[in-house]
Design an enzyme around this catalytic site. Structure first.
Site: not given
Ligand code: NAI
Length: 327
Positions: A233, A262, A294
């Site tokens: 993000r 964005e 994105h």
């Molecule tokens: P997820 O929920 O499986 O993993 C997120 C991880 O981040 C978790 O292990 C959590 O404990 C950790 N976390 C939370 N706060 C944190 C912090 N302050 N410092 C370090 N770790 C922290 O989520 P997933 O599916 O892996 O997605 C991650 C991010 O990717 C989403 O939140 C979204 O922002 C982004 N995303 C981007 C896309 C794109 O097209 N560029 C598409 C889908 C998601």
């Protein structure tokens, strides 16, 4: 069940129509316009609306949907910050989403950005098109035996960690929870990750606590010549401080799929606008920065998973089944 689909792009229609053969009870009508209070009236006679990250699913829209007898919102995305859940609950409107569709799609895009920025593919592509085969300005570094620092090792971060491991990198990570499936990863503090990593890739969600996680203070803790990739993000990175770091030659290369500016219309074609005063345009003026639109999630497999889960959500609702995808 009849679904009115808002903000349709050709690729949405193709991918949903492909799946429809497996869902004989479902019919979809596609609209180009997005969901908003005025366009919500068109859902009269439908059982559900299908909306996206850019849709306005606020109080007014939900009240219009309720008045026209629509009590199901199918979000074809993971995020739901654009949905007024309180109003939805009060009106008995159920909201289902697609929590995860293809972590590998985003992780592969993150590695692509790291590699492309490192080997200056964006420059090389343009040079060769101009018949210039010289190598000036194109030198990169090996990733092999370098250290990759993964911030956030959920679904996408874990996929990125596996890719980096496959490249022969030492993988370290920082997360509030440790992922037990990553036995090759060494968890360290954020400060240690910043000071040791040659490649830093952000994979945590944006929260109030980590807004501007990458700022002057954290950039100063990074190694000189680090490569930074953000596919999570835009708000995780303070753009003005990033620009300051680029000017100070802190970064070897930067790859961004997301950026602070964005807005809801990020998926629009804005090629006719002049973005001269935007910080994104300022970032683009640096030769070692690559920015994509994105598009991390944008693969055939991810779109297929999105359409399948959205239609499964519709079926679960129709059968009155509880769903883990309900928000
Ligand atoms: P997820 O929920 O499986 O993993 C997120 C991880 O981040 C978790 O292990 C959590 O404990 C950790 N976390 C939370 N706060 C944190 C912090 N302050 N410092 C370090 N770790 C922290 O989520 P997933 O599916 O892996 O997605 C991650 C991010 O990717 C989403 O939140 C979204 O922002 C982004 N995303 C981007 C896309 C794109 O097209 N560029 C598409 C889908 C998601």
């Amino acid at each position: 069940m009849k679904i009115l689909f808002y903000d349709t792009k050709n690729y949405d229609r193709e991918s949903f129509n492909k799946q429809l053969a497996n869902y004989p009870g479902i019919e979809i009508d596609y609209l180009k316009g997005d969901l908003a209070p005025k366009s919500a009236v068109m859902a009269e006679g439908y059982d559900a609306v299908c909306a996206f990250v850019s849709s306005d699913v606020g109080k007014e829209t939900l009240e219009v949907l309720d008045a026209h007898g629509v009590h199901l919102v199918l979000m074809r995305c993971a995020g739901f910050n654009n949905v007024d859940l309180e109003t939805a609950k009060r009106l008995g409107i159920r909201v289902l989403r697609v929590p995860g569709y293809s972590p590998e799609a985003v992780a592969e895009h993150a590695m692509m950005l790291a590699l492309a920025a490192n080997r200056h593919v964006h420059k090389s592509y343009v040079k060769v098109r101009e018949n210039d085969f010289s190598l000036g300005g194109l030198m990169g570094i090996n990733f092999y035996q370098k250290t990759a620092g993964i911030v956030g090792t959920g679904k996408i971060g874990a996929a990125m960690a596996r890719i980096c491991h496959g490249f022969g990198m030492n993988v370290i990570a920082y997360d509030v929870y440790q992922n037990p499936s990553l036995d090759f990863v060494k968890y360290v503090s954020l400060d240690e990750l910043l000071s040791r990593s040659d490649l830093i890739s952000l994979h945590c969600p944006l929260t109030e606590e980590n807004y501007h996680l990458i700022c002057r203070d954290t950039i100063q803790k990074m190694k000189d010549g680090v490569i930074l990739v953000n596919t999570s993000r835009g708000g995780l990175v303070k753009t003005d401080d990033l620009i300051e770091g680029i000017r100070a030659r802190k970064f070897f290369a930067i790859g961004l799929d997301v950026y602070e500016e964005e807005t809801a219309n990020v998926f629009e074609d804005r090629s006719d606008e002049i973005l001269e005063h935007s910080t994104t345009a300022r970032l683009l003026s640096f030769p070692n920065v690559i920015i994509t639109s994105h598009q991390g999630f944008f693969t055939e497999e991810a779109l297929a998973a999105i359409s399948q889960t959205t239609l499964d959500n519709a079926v679960a609702y129709e059968k009155g089944e509880a769903s883990p995808n309900e928000v």
